[in-house]
Design a protein around this motif. Structure first.
Motif, PDB file in Angstrom:
ATOM      1  N   VAL A  85       0.874  -1.178   0.000  1.00  0.00           N
ATOM      2  CA  VAL A  85       0.000   0.000   0.000  1.00  0.00           C
ATOM      3  C   VAL A  85       0.902   1.215   0.000  1.00  0.00           C
ATOM      4  O   VAL A  85       1.858   1.286   0.782  1.00  0.00           O
ATOM      5  CB  VAL A  85      -0.932   0.027   1.231  1.00  0.00           C
ATOM      6  N   TYR A 135      -1.642  -1.181  -3.813  1.00  0.00           N
ATOM      7  CA  TYR A 135      -2.932  -0.512  -3.671  1.00  0.00           C
ATOM      8  C   TYR A 135      -2.683   0.932  -3.260  1.00  0.00           C
ATOM      9  O   TYR A 135      -1.923   1.207  -2.326  1.00  0.00           O
ATOM     10  CB  TYR A 135      -3.790  -1.201  -2.610  1.00  0.00           C
ATOM     11  N   PRO A 137      -4.992   4.243  -2.190  1.00  0.00           N
ATOM     12  CA  PRO A 137      -6.354   4.681  -1.892  1.00  0.00           C
ATOM     13  C   PRO A 137      -6.742   5.868  -2.768  1.00  0.00           C
ATOM     14  O   PRO A 137      -5.883   6.495  -3.397  1.00  0.00           O
ATOM     15  CB  PRO A 137      -6.286   5.076  -0.411  1.00  0.00           C
ATOM     16  N   ALA A 150      -5.487   8.364   4.433  1.00  0.00           N
ATOM     17  CA  ALA A 150      -4.890   7.412   5.377  1.00  0.00           C
ATOM     18  C   ALA A 150      -4.825   8.005   6.777  1.00  0.00           C
ATOM     19  O   ALA A 150      -5.061   7.314   7.780  1.00  0.00           O
ATOM     20  CB  ALA A 150      -3.490   7.015   4.894  1.00  0.00           C
ATOM     21  N   GLU A 367      -2.756   0.039   8.079  1.00  0.00           N
ATOM     22  CA  GLU A 367      -4.095  -0.512   8.307  1.00  0.00           C
ATOM     23  C   GLU A 367      -4.682  -1.057   7.010  1.00  0.00           C
ATOM     24  O   GLU A 367      -5.276  -2.142   6.993  1.00  0.00           O
ATOM     25  CB  GLU A 367      -5.020   0.562   8.886  1.00  0.00           C
ATOM     26  N   MET A 368      -4.511  -0.298   5.925  1.00  0.00           N
ATOM     27  CA  MET A 368      -5.048  -0.750   4.635  1.00  0.00           C
ATOM     28  C   MET A 368      -4.250  -1.920   4.058  1.00  0.00           C
ATOM     29  O   MET A 368      -4.762  -2.689   3.251  1.00  0.00           O
ATOM     30  CB  MET A 368      -5.082   0.415   3.652  1.00  0.00           C
ATOM     31  N   THR A 372      -8.575  -5.439   3.971  1.00  0.00           N
ATOM     32  CA  THR A 372      -9.331  -4.951   2.817  1.00  0.00           C
ATOM     33  C   THR A 372     -10.562  -4.179   3.286  1.00  0.00           C
ATOM     34  O   THR A 372     -11.050  -3.286   2.586  1.00  0.00           O
ATOM     35  CB  THR A 372      -9.762  -6.114   1.903  1.00  0.00           C
ATOM     36  N   ARG A 374     -10.587  -2.051   5.689  1.00  0.00           N
ATOM     37  CA  ARG A 374     -10.141  -0.673   5.907  1.00  0.00           C
ATOM     38  C   ARG A 374      -9.991   0.053   4.572  1.00  0.00           C
ATOM     39  O   ARG A 374     -10.200   1.262   4.485  1.00  0.00           O
ATOM     40  CB  ARG A 374      -8.822  -0.644   6.689  1.00  0.00           C
ATOM     41  N   ARG A 375      -9.636  -0.675   3.532  1.00  0.00           N
ATOM     42  CA  ARG A 375      -9.568  -0.061   2.201  1.00  0.00           C
ATOM     43  C   ARG A 375     -10.964   0.391   1.766  1.00  0.00           C
ATOM     44  O   ARG A 375     -11.137   1.492   1.248  1.00  0.00           O
ATOM     45  CB  ARG A 375      -8.994  -1.050   1.180  1.00  0.00           C
ATOM     46  N   ALA A 378     -12.010   3.486   3.626  1.00  0.00           N
ATOM     47  CA  ALA A 378     -11.382   4.690   3.086  1.00  0.00           C
ATOM     48  C   ALA A 378     -12.111   5.166   1.833  1.00  0.00           C
ATOM     49  O   ALA A 378     -12.358   6.357   1.647  1.00  0.00           O
ATOM     50  CB  ALA A 378      -9.914   4.416   2.773  1.00  0.00           C
TER      51      ALA A 378
END
Length: 407
Positions: A85, A135, A137, A150, A367-368, A372, A374-375, A378
């Motif tokens: 991430v 990934y 965000p 984030a 966290e992300m 998933t 948490r993704r 977001a």
């Protein structure tokens, strides 16, 4: 997980089975050689035929070097890194991925690239496991990126009660104001002064840099990083110095030195205040602060304060109604809250309402990385944020000019 900052990179190696952070490391973003701020880099990318490619390549190389350092520390191979991430402001996001940055530097300063991105690491040259993906965000807008997302995620800013002001201070400072059902966000070009840049004796936060300062009558008492002999002053120290000069009336509301004050020295026709004289410094020269240094801090703090004022106006609340202020970023970790309030960077509210949360963007990236869910959280959050473009706000210039001065 990597927080791709305008000035610095912060990397974290995480065990996906346990969620534990195994190691962390930092590095300077090498793009700084092509511009200290995002606008300079966007300009370079747009005006040089190979500019964007160069900026991407040196950033990828720096990330790979950071990954190698993390792997060596934990005695693992790059092939064991199976997921990534990365978060950064919108310009860093675009330059890393090779997306065009021209829309970011041209009115109306909008970009279509605000959706989350999943891309093979190898497709942009990041050396991990062959099957690894990166990934990123979603971005909020042209200058408020996934790093702010984030930060909001890791601090739980939207889940707190009352009016929440969240400020991630850096070369590019992002601000959110959450009040009742509204969430406003903006970006401020606060510049590199808080990193010690454009300050005559300015340094990054390295051993020997003055990080704390108090004027006691005739002279200054300083604290340096690792208690080494003073060789310069970093951002938190400059902030303290300006606050103390104002408190002792050695500078006026405009930032001009009082030449009649016996503590103010005039050298070469320019007034200055000596923080550490040559007999006590680590390099045998006086370390002093002058009007230009004060002006650099005035511009930086005015950028942040004017952004805050615009968001308060949009939310139709007064500073007194702010319940919590979350301060994120490396500089925010070390600044003195009282000094920041004294110079007008923040409204005059109780220091007890402030919380310094460190590199919350890096925490959110981690966290992300391990969740998933948490993704998705977001991504859902971004859809509820209203971006405010400060330059198009009525009266913004007047608000900024007022914020330059000292109360």
């Amino acid at each position: 997980a990597v927080d791709v900052g305008t000035t610095k990179l912060a990397g974290y190696l995480v065990d996906l089975e346990t969620g534990r952070t195994l190691s962390s490391a930092g590095a300077t973003n090498p793009q700084i050689a092509y511009g200290e701020d995002v606008i300079s880099r966007i300009k370079y990318a747009n005006e040089s035929s190979q500019g964007a490619k160069t900026l991407q390549q040196i950033l990828v190389q720096a990330v790979n070097t950071l990954l190698e350092e993390l792997c060596q520390e934990c005695c693992i191979s790059r092939e064991q890194i199976i997921d990534c991430v990365m978060v950064g402001n919108t310009a860093m996001h675009h330059l890393l991925l090779g997306f065009p940055v021209k829309p970011l530097g041209t009115a109306p300063y909008q970009t279509p690239a605000v959706q989350p991105v999943e891309i093979r690491a190898r497709d942009i040259g990041i050396k991990t496991a062959e099957s690894a993906y990166i990934y990123l965000p979603p971005n909020i807008a042209s200058f408020v990126g996934g790093d702010h997302v984030a930060m909001l995620l890791s601090t739980g800013a939207r889940n707190r009660s009352g009016a929440i002001l969240a400020v991630d201070i850096g070369t590019n400072t992002e601000i959110s104001l959450i009040h009742e059902s509204s969430h406003f966000s903006c970006s401020c070009a606060s510049g590199p002064a808080f990193e010690g840049a454009h300050i005559r004796e300015g340094l990054r936060a390295i051993p020997g840099a003055i990080e704390r300062l108090m004027i006691d009558g005739e002279s200054a008492k300083v604290k340096t990083i690792q208690n080494k002999p003073a060789i310069g002053i970093c951002g938190s120290g400059v902030l303290d110095a300006v606050a103390e000069l104002r408190r002792w009336k050695m500078i006026d509301t405009r930032g001009a030195f009082n030449r009649d004050d016996p503590r103010v020295r005039v050298r070469g026709g320019r007034p200055e205040f000596v923080l550490v004289d040559s007999t006590r410094s680590g390099h045998g020269r006086d370390i002093a602060i002058d009007r230009n240094d004060v002006n650099q801090i005035q511009l930086a703090k005015a950028a942040i304060r004017s952004g805050i004022e615009i968001l308060l106006h949009r939310a139709q609340i007064s500073p007194d109604e702010i319940d919590h202020v979350l301060l994120a970023g490396a500089f925010a970790t070390y600044l003195d809250i009282n000094s920041a309030i004294e110079i007008g960077m923040f409204p005059r509210i109780s220091p007890e309402r402030f919380q310094q949360v460190g590199n919350a963007a890096g925490s959110g990236a981690r966290e992300m990385l391990v969740s998933t869910a948490r993704r998705r959280a977001a991504e859902q959050m971004v859809r509820q944020i209203q971006y405010i473009e400060l330059m198009t706000e009525s009266g913004y210039t007047d608000i900024f000019m007022k914020a330059i001065g000292f109360d």
